[in-house]
Design a protein around this motif. Structure first.
Motif, short mmCIF file in Angstrom:
data_model
loop_
_atom_site.label_atom_id
_atom_site.label_comp_id
_atom_site.label_asym_id
_atom_site.label_seq_id
_atom_site.Cartn_x
_atom_site.Cartn_y
_atom_site.Cartn_z
N THR A 215 -21.17 -28.87 24.54
CA THR A 215 -20.26 -29.66 23.71
C THR A 215 -20.95 -30.69 22.83
O THR A 215 -20.35 -31.22 21.90
N GLY A 216 -22.20 -31.02 23.15
CA GLY A 216 -22.90 -32.07 22.41
C GLY A 216 -22.63 -33.45 22.95
O GLY A 216 -23.12 -34.44 22.39
N THR A 217 -21.88 -33.55 24.03
CA THR A 217 -21.61 -34.85 24.65
C THR A 217 -21.45 -34.64 26.14
O THR A 217 -21.39 -33.51 26.62
N THR A 218 -21.41 -35.72 26.90
CA THR A 218 -21.18 -35.59 28.33
C THR A 218 -19.68 -35.67 28.60
O THR A 218 -18.93 -36.24 27.79
N PRO A 219 -19.20 -35.12 29.70
CA PRO A 219 -17.75 -35.02 29.92
C PRO A 219 -17.10 -36.30 30.42
O PRO A 219 -15.91 -36.30 30.70
N PHE A 220 -17.86 -37.40 30.50
CA PHE A 220 -17.28 -38.66 30.96
C PHE A 220 -17.55 -39.79 29.96
O PHE A 220 -17.60 -40.95 30.34
N THR A 221 -17.71 -39.47 28.68
CA THR A 221 -18.15 -40.49 27.73
C THR A 221 -17.02 -41.24 27.05
O THR A 221 -17.26 -42.25 26.40
N GLU A 222 -15.79 -40.75 27.12
CA GLU A 222 -14.70 -41.43 26.43
C GLU A 222 -14.44 -42.79 27.06
O GLU A 222 -14.25 -42.90 28.27
#
Length: 326
Positions: A215-222
């Protein structure tokens, strides 16, 4: 890669430094030439202020020994540091390791060039890393060496370049009294709760790594940065952008309860039953990454043979203890 700075070492045993490759929290890497063979090499030199701390030196050497034991497959073999008798006196106390130069891109750089990896590349990446983890866990050890900067994408498959917390550290700092502070970039729920890490901890971080690659990001970054640890410990991962065929497996790796996570062997088999090397046969990287790896963006695998120059008897690592990341 950049030119050597005025205070950079020029010699590492039989290796002559040519340029700065990159730098991390605990070490600086150099592209070098092997004066014995003429081949290119990569040198990792511990930061002097950290190398002077005994606990850092011991851990650095332990991680180098771990890499030696894992050499082969997706772990590059070490290079013999050779005779250091002619090393300049002002460079004789450096702590360093050496390995061959392998054209490759760090995962983080690959994502910045071409965006998230396609499903087949994700399978090869995950299977290759899981194969290494299986070997580590079979010896009763925990790796703690996974992060976007410690995984390289080479033409024939992934390479792992860190074999303990120092290699994967987001920050490393010497503290008064000979203490060492190391902060990892990827944490697990059990670490946040102050519990011991286990083989399952490596699987959680592998899940984070694969979600990032997908995804290009980690799944807990929001959300705000100060709440990141709470989100890892409490929130469910956001995996909607992960390819559907891989979503359940990655979600299982990211289970809050370590007992609910799959083993490394299970992950490797589910991602590539024929093995990462078999699935990667004929090429595996998207063309922009393959081209970057062939061109001026060449990268290499981390060096692993530990060497403190100036040690009595020519230096080198002490006798190998039972396998442990430090």
């Amino acid at each position: 890669m950049e030119a050597l700075r005025q205070d950079d070492p020029r010699r590492f045993g039989r290796f002559t430094a040519l340029a700065r490759f990159d730098e991390g929290a605990s070490a600086v890497r150099y592209v070098a030439r092997d004066l014995a063979s003429g081949e290119s090499a990569l040198i990792t030199a511990a930061r002097p202020e950290l190398a002077a701390v005994p606990v850092f030196s011991r851990r650095f050497q332990a991680e180098a020994r771990t890499a030696e034991r894992l050499a082969g497959g997706w772990v590059a073999p070490p290079l013999d540091p050779g005779d250091t008798a002619e090393t300049p006196a002002d460079e004789a106390e450096l702590l360093w390791t050496a390995a061959g130069y392998v054209p490759a891109l760090p995962l983080a750089e690959a994502i910045s060039i071409a965006g998230p990896l396609p499903e087949r590349a994700l399978r090869i990446l995950g299977a290759g890393i899981a194969e290494i983890l299986s070997r580590v866990h079979a010896a009763g050890s925990v790796l703690q060496g996974l992060a976007p900067g410690t995984v390289l994408l080479a033409a024939d498959g992934p390479r792992l370049t860190a074999f303990g917390p120092l290699g994967a550290a987001a920050s490393a700092e010497a503290r008064p009294g000979g203490q060492l502070s190391v902060r990892l970039g990827y944490l697990t729920p059990e670490q946040i709760e102050g519990k011991e890490v286990s083989a399952a901890s490596d699987l959680f971080v592998l899940g984070l790594l694969l979600a990032y690659a997908a995804t290009g990001t980690t799944p807990f970054t929001e959300g705000p940065a100060e709440g990141a640890t709470r989100r890892i410990a409490e929130d469910e991962p956001e995996l909607d952008a992960v390819p559907e065929e891989l979503r359940e497996l990655i979600a299982n790796c990211l289970a809050k309860d370590p007992d609910q996570r799959p083993t490394a062997g299970t992950v490797a088999a589910e991602l590539a039953l024929e093995g990462a090397a078999g699935l990667a046969r004929g090429g595996w990287l998207p063309e922009p990454l393959a081209a970057a790896g062939r061109g001026t963006r060449k990268r290499g695998s981390w060096p692993w043979r530990c060497r403190r120059r100036g040690e009595a008897g020519g230096g080198g690592c002490p006798a190998r203890p039972p396998m442990t990341p430090g």
